[in-house]
Scaffold this active site. Sequence first.
Site, PDB file in Angstrom:
ATOM      1  CD  GLU A 122      -2.162  -4.528  11.245  1.00 42.08           C
ATOM      2  OE1 GLU A 122      -0.934  -4.728  11.359  1.00 42.08           O
ATOM      3  OE2 GLU A 122      -2.735  -4.494  10.147  1.00 42.08           O
ATOM      4  CG  HIS A 161      -5.319 -36.135  16.479  1.00 39.35           C
ATOM      5  ND1 HIS A 161      -5.742 -37.297  17.078  1.00 39.35           N
ATOM      6  CD2 HIS A 161      -6.160 -35.916  15.439  1.00 39.35           C
ATOM      7  CE1 HIS A 161      -6.775 -37.798  16.398  1.00 39.35           C
ATOM      8  NE2 HIS A 161      -7.053 -36.966  15.408  1.00 39.35           N
ATOM      9  CE  LYS A 198      -3.561   2.515   2.395  1.00 42.00           C
ATOM     10  NZ  LYS A 198      -4.497   2.662   3.487  1.00 42.00           N
ATOM     11  CE  LYS A 248       5.625  -1.337  10.196  1.00 45.97           C
ATOM     12  NZ  LYS A 248       4.681  -0.657   9.326  1.00 45.97           N
ATOM     13  CD  GLU A 285       9.276  -6.120   7.052  1.00 46.71           C
ATOM     14  OE1 GLU A 285       9.038  -5.011   6.526  1.00 46.71           O
ATOM     15  OE2 GLU A 285       9.005  -6.377   8.244  1.00 46.71           O
ATOM     16  N   GLY A 309      -4.773  -1.703   4.743  1.00 47.69           N
ATOM     17  CA  GLY A 309      -3.936  -2.842   4.332  1.00 47.69           C
ATOM     18  C   GLY A 309      -4.615  -4.182   4.563  1.00 47.69           C
ATOM     19  NE  ARG A 310      -6.756  -3.781  10.597  1.00 51.36           N
ATOM     20  CZ  ARG A 310      -6.040  -2.683  10.782  1.00 51.36           C
ATOM     21  NH1 ARG A 310      -4.837  -2.574  10.233  1.00 51.36           N
ATOM     22  NH2 ARG A 310      -6.502  -1.681  11.493  1.00 51.36           N
TER      23      ARG A 310
HETATM   24  O1  F6P Z   1       3.088  -3.088   9.797  1.00 51.51           O
HETATM   25  C1  F6P Z   1       1.731  -3.305   9.630  1.00 51.51           C
HETATM   26  C2  F6P Z   1       1.267  -2.961   8.247  1.00 51.51           C
HETATM   27  O2  F6P Z   1       1.226  -1.594   8.073  1.00 51.51           O
HETATM   28  C3  F6P Z   1      -0.068  -3.621   7.940  1.00 51.51           C
HETATM   29  O3  F6P Z   1      -1.136  -2.899   8.410  1.00 51.51           O
HETATM   30  C4  F6P Z   1      -0.012  -3.760   6.467  1.00 51.51           C
HETATM   31  O4  F6P Z   1      -0.936  -4.688   5.991  1.00 51.51           O
HETATM   32  C5  F6P Z   1       1.417  -4.205   6.283  1.00 51.51           C
HETATM   33  O5  F6P Z   1       2.148  -3.486   7.254  1.00 51.51           O
HETATM   34  C6  F6P Z   1       2.012  -3.971   4.922  1.00 51.51           C
HETATM   35  O6  F6P Z   1       1.996  -2.621   4.558  1.00 51.51           O
HETATM   36  P1  F6P Z   1       2.211  -2.174   3.063  1.00 51.51           P
HETATM   37  O7  F6P Z   1       1.112  -2.767   2.249  1.00 51.51           O
HETATM   38  O8  F6P Z   1       2.171  -0.685   3.060  1.00 51.51           O
HETATM   39  O9  F6P Z   1       3.535  -2.706   2.611  1.00 51.51           O
END
Ligand code: F6P
Length: 506
Positions: free
Chosen positions: A338, A369, A193, A479, A199, A252-253
């Site tokens: 979240e 199990h 987003k 972060k 990452e 994002g979620r």
């Molecule tokens: O660190 C949490 C977050 O901001 C989430 O809410 C989001 O889904 C994820 O990181 C990834 O963010 P982006 O889509 O901006 O890379």
Amino acid sequence: MSEAVWSKLKALKTPSLTQLFEADPARLDIFATRFDLGDEESSSGILFDWSKTHLDAAHVAAFGELAQGMGFDARRAALFAGDIVNTTEGRAAEHMAQRGVGKDESVMLAAENHHRMAAIVEAIHRGAMGEVKHLIHIGIGGSALGPALAIDALARDGAMVDVHVVSNIDGCALEQAFAACDPATTMVAVASKTFTTIETMTNAESALTWLRESGVADPYGRVVALTAAPAKAVEWGVDETRILPFSESVGGRYSLWSSIGFPIAMALGWPDFAEFLDGAAAMDMHFRDTDGLANLPLRAAFGDQLYTRLRGCQTRGVFAYDERLALLPDYLQQLEMESNGKSVKVDGSPVDGPTAPITWGGVGTDAQHAVFQLLHQGTNLVPVDFIASIAPGDDLDPAHHRILLSNCFAQGAALMAGKASDDAARAYPGDRPSATILLDDVTPATFGALLAFHEHRTFCNAVLMGINPFDQFGVELGKEIAKQIEQGDVQFDPSTQALLALAGIA
Ligand code: F6P
């Protein structure tokens, strides 16, 4: 006002589940409701059975009063109107517009973006980017969990493109995808987003290096960017024609319905992706237009509040009795924790009770199990959701699916009924709640409705607790500290300093 309702709720009688069934022969009719999807030709649906929870008429009335006192009608209307419901970030929350429900302008913008996405997906399927056999989808959190779940749920019978979702910065994850893909026929989707997540951007750089070192002449030409920050994607090097944007007002979620769903459409084909959106839209309209107990997400939230706030449950279990939904607990963890793992209300004041429980779970029968001992005889009360499908996902001997479903239903029955024994170690206390969500089948439409149900359930819980489910400031501090470590200019506590020294980082 809400304090008075909570006092009333706390004072209510607490009959056992068995007593509730005995007291009301119509209990099943009231608390187990079928949600119908589709048309006359292909009817499909989902049963939402909340009868094995402790909700009764008195609780429902009091929770209804609570909802009213917490401004449920107005907050729901504001959500669908595209108002600024995420007040801390000054944004609307318009994931429903991606499904065609909401403010006109937002619905139109989402439809335009989808139109373009459909054209690109179909062009790639037709060979516009040469032969594309593999897609490495790079994203994290909401930019990965939804696509991974949807593809695992819906594309098992053969995906149009072999998709690998890579989220972790741990290079092992990306290497695993590289090992499974032929670089000459691989595309990369960079899903973020913000287009700044470390990452994702690090993995994306490494994917470009892999393509380049494998002899792909124009690695950037193999990249599609899925983002609400198109300018950043251009700056990074992606050609505008391969940027699929979505609106800032999609969290994002909640973003798998937007262009973040590109790998889903690549795997399933556009018609199935459109059905997935339609299934979610059907649940949106149900949620928007239904009041009180008949509103399925609201009913579920009444149950959630009963266990979290009245019974002090710190966790809730989600067990998918279907391999296709094995990733659902992971997805719900982000959605619920979240969104509602907060300590302040919308106005910034402290919350007046516990907020989101810890969502955890697994897949049945495997979990039986491993962890069900605690559910049946442990000292923690864990409300459980069982999620299953009447139609099997496999073509083997029907015994497989019959045994799977028998076990699922047996668990709910056993948790509720318990079993007396003179031997304390062999006694089951019973009266342990569960809800069962039974899909006719796992189709794009039922699956879309299932996810939208959970989004709205999460929203209802937030409203009942007076919190904003759409921000996530709690993820920022870690972060920031990681960034400081990367920059190497900060002293930390002795333990952290020693760990950094041992790992050769500082
Ligand atoms: O660190 C949490 C977050 O901001 C989430 O809410 C989001 O889904 C994820 O990181 C990834 O963010 P982006 O889509 O901006 O890379």
